[in-house]
Write a protein that holds these residues in place. Structure first.
Motif, mmCIF file in Angstrom:
data_model
loop_
_atom_site.group_PDB
_atom_site.id
_atom_site.type_symbol
_atom_site.label_atom_id
_atom_site.label_comp_id
_atom_site.label_asym_id
_atom_site.label_seq_id
_atom_site.Cartn_x
_atom_site.Cartn_y
_atom_site.Cartn_z
ATOM 1 N N GLN A 265 0.832 -1.197 0.000
ATOM 2 C CA GLN A 265 0.000 0.000 0.000
ATOM 3 C C GLN A 265 0.873 1.254 0.000
ATOM 4 O O GLN A 265 1.752 1.389 0.870
ATOM 5 C CB GLN A 265 -0.876 0.026 1.253
ATOM 6 N N PRO A 266 0.668 2.167 -0.964
ATOM 7 C CA PRO A 266 1.293 3.488 -0.814
ATOM 8 C C PRO A 266 0.719 4.172 0.416
ATOM 9 O O PRO A 266 -0.435 3.959 0.773
ATOM 10 C CB PRO A 266 0.868 4.232 -2.089
ATOM 11 N N GLY B 26 8.380 5.995 -3.428
ATOM 12 C CA GLY B 26 8.773 7.053 -2.512
ATOM 13 C C GLY B 26 8.219 6.889 -1.121
ATOM 14 O O GLY B 26 8.923 7.067 -0.136
ATOM 15 N N ARG B 27 6.951 6.551 -0.988
ATOM 16 C CA ARG B 27 6.309 6.481 0.322
ATOM 17 C C ARG B 27 5.417 5.245 0.369
ATOM 18 O O ARG B 27 4.216 5.314 0.139
ATOM 19 C CB ARG B 27 5.498 7.745 0.577
ATOM 20 N N LEU B 28 6.027 4.122 0.651
ATOM 21 C CA LEU B 28 5.307 2.859 0.740
ATOM 22 C C LEU B 28 5.289 2.387 2.186
ATOM 23 O O LEU B 28 6.216 2.638 2.947
ATOM 24 C CB LEU B 28 5.960 1.788 -0.139
ATOM 25 N N HIS B 29 4.229 1.686 2.534
ATOM 26 C CA HIS B 29 4.190 1.084 3.857
ATOM 27 C C HIS B 29 5.263 -0.003 3.967
ATOM 28 O O HIS B 29 5.673 -0.600 2.967
ATOM 29 C CB HIS B 29 2.809 0.498 4.124
ATOM 30 N N GLY B 30 5.698 -0.256 5.189
ATOM 31 C CA GLY B 30 6.811 -1.159 5.412
ATOM 32 C C GLY B 30 6.469 -2.627 5.383
ATOM 33 O O GLY B 30 7.365 -3.472 5.413
ATOM 34 N N ILE B 31 5.176 -2.964 5.351
ATOM 35 C CA ILE B 31 4.747 -4.361 5.303
ATOM 36 C C ILE B 31 3.807 -4.548 4.122
ATOM 37 O O ILE B 31 2.876 -3.760 3.919
ATOM 38 C CB ILE B 31 4.052 -4.774 6.611
ATOM 39 N N GLY B 32 4.048 -5.584 3.339
ATOM 40 C CA GLY B 32 3.176 -5.939 2.223
ATOM 41 C C GLY B 32 2.919 -7.431 2.233
ATOM 42 O O GLY B 32 3.277 -8.137 3.178
ATOM 43 N N ARG C 51 8.462 -7.781 5.097
ATOM 44 C CA ARG C 51 8.885 -6.411 5.425
ATOM 45 C C ARG C 51 9.672 -5.848 4.259
ATOM 46 O O ARG C 51 10.564 -6.500 3.733
ATOM 47 C CB ARG C 51 9.726 -6.387 6.702
ATOM 48 N N PHE C 52 9.311 -4.656 3.868
ATOM 49 C CA PHE C 52 9.970 -3.935 2.786
ATOM 50 C C PHE C 52 11.280 -3.381 3.324
ATOM 51 O O PHE C 52 11.281 -2.534 4.216
ATOM 52 C CB PHE C 52 9.032 -2.811 2.325
ATOM 53 N N SER C 53 12.410 -3.867 2.801
ATOM 54 C CA SER C 53 13.707 -3.413 3.298
ATOM 55 C C SER C 53 14.188 -2.168 2.555
ATOM 56 O O SER C 53 14.315 -1.095 3.128
ATOM 57 C CB SER C 53 14.744 -4.539 3.174
ATOM 58 N N ARG C 54 14.438 -2.308 1.254
ATOM 59 C CA ARG C 54 14.898 -1.142 0.492
ATOM 60 C C ARG C 54 14.720 -1.415 -0.994
ATOM 61 O O ARG C 54 14.646 -2.564 -1.427
ATOM 62 C CB ARG C 54 16.362 -0.820 0.786
ATOM 63 N N ASP C 55 14.667 -0.323 -1.759
ATOM 64 C CA ASP C 55 14.579 -0.445 -3.213
ATOM 65 C C ASP C 55 15.872 -1.030 -3.765
ATOM 66 O O ASP C 55 16.948 -0.821 -3.222
ATOM 67 C CB ASP C 55 14.357 0.928 -3.867
ATOM 68 N N VAL C 56 15.743 -1.742 -4.864
ATOM 69 C CA VAL C 56 16.896 -2.246 -5.591
ATOM 70 C C VAL C 56 17.045 -1.408 -6.852
ATOM 71 O O VAL C 56 16.144 -1.370 -7.688
ATOM 72 C CB VAL C 56 16.721 -3.731 -5.962
ATOM 73 N N THR C 57 18.133 -0.704 -6.962
ATOM 74 C CA THR C 57 18.333 0.136 -8.134
ATOM 75 C C THR C 57 18.630 -0.733 -9.352
ATOM 76 O O THR C 57 19.207 -1.813 -9.247
ATOM 77 C CB THR C 57 19.502 1.113 -7.909
#
Length: 216
Positions: free
Chosen positions: A55-56, A65-71, A98-104
């Motif tokens: 969920q944004p 940019g602004r996503l919740h930390g759990i999906g 748990r959303f850790s970080r984006d992968v570039t």
């Protein structure tokens, strides 16, 4: 069935407001944006075929940019292609993460490093809610549907198992993004049922959003 060792460290992310996925539930999706068509094409080439639904945060755009930390990750279990190149797919919920970080990288969609250990229970069998009073719950649900102007097939609801009933309503009822997130983050089925009951009761009493304590 997946085990913890089967789950990948990186998955594609589909940030879609209001689209809640829960373990063992099914979510139909209509894929038409070019970046998400590319995401699906790449996903189908993997062995796990997992897509992470996140969920944004309320008021933010569909971006990383602004996503919740759990999906919750779902496996593509059905898909069909339309004549104009769109996809109709079904995700079957596997586990929250748990959303850790984006992968570039160079993909047009978001990929993220994720962690699974906090949600190992999601990989087990169907949950039960031993204190669930179905009769009382369905009476509240009927009032909620009347207030919200919704209709349903009551025979299907009355026959559904506890987990299917609670999770399906959590996914389908038109709650706000933060309320959906509270339902997703409920640790167990009993907690989700209590949150769902509080949200419906609040609406029946004239509220327009969840009590603040449910969204912490």
């Amino acid at each position: 069935m997946f085990s913890l060792a089967d789950l990948p460290d990186t998955i594609p992310i589909f940030p879609l407001p209001g689209a809640l996925l829960l373990p063992r539930a099914r979510l139909p999706l209509h894929i038409f944006e070019p970046r998400y068509l590319a995401m699906l094409d790449d996903c189908l080439k993997t062995q796990h075929r997992l897509i992470g639904m996140v969920q944004p945060q309320e008021g933010s755009a569909m971006s990383a940019g602004r996503l919740h930390g759990i999906g919750c990750a779902g496996r593509v279990t059905q898909f069909s292609e339309t004549e104009d190149g769109r996809y109709m797919i079904t995700l079957t919920g596997i586990s929250r993460f748990r959303f850790s970080r984006d992968v570039t990288g160079f993909s047009p969609y978001v990929k993220a490093e994720v962690s699974w250990p906090d949600f190992q229970r999601d990989l087990g069998g169907e949950e039960e809610d031993p204190d669930f009073d179905r009769e009382v719950f369905l009476k509240l649900l009927s009032r909620y549907f009347e207030v919200a102007g919704l209709e349903t097939d009551w025979s299907n609801l009355e026959e559904a198992d506890d987990e299917l009933l609670i999770n399906s309503l959590s996914m389908l009822c038109p709650f706000a993004v933060e309320e959906k997130q509270a339902l997703l983050e409920a640790p167990q089925l009993v907690d989700r049922r209590q949150t769902l009951t509080a949200l419906m009761d609040f609406t029946c009493r004239g509220g327009s959003s969840a009590p603040d304590e449910l969204l912490q």
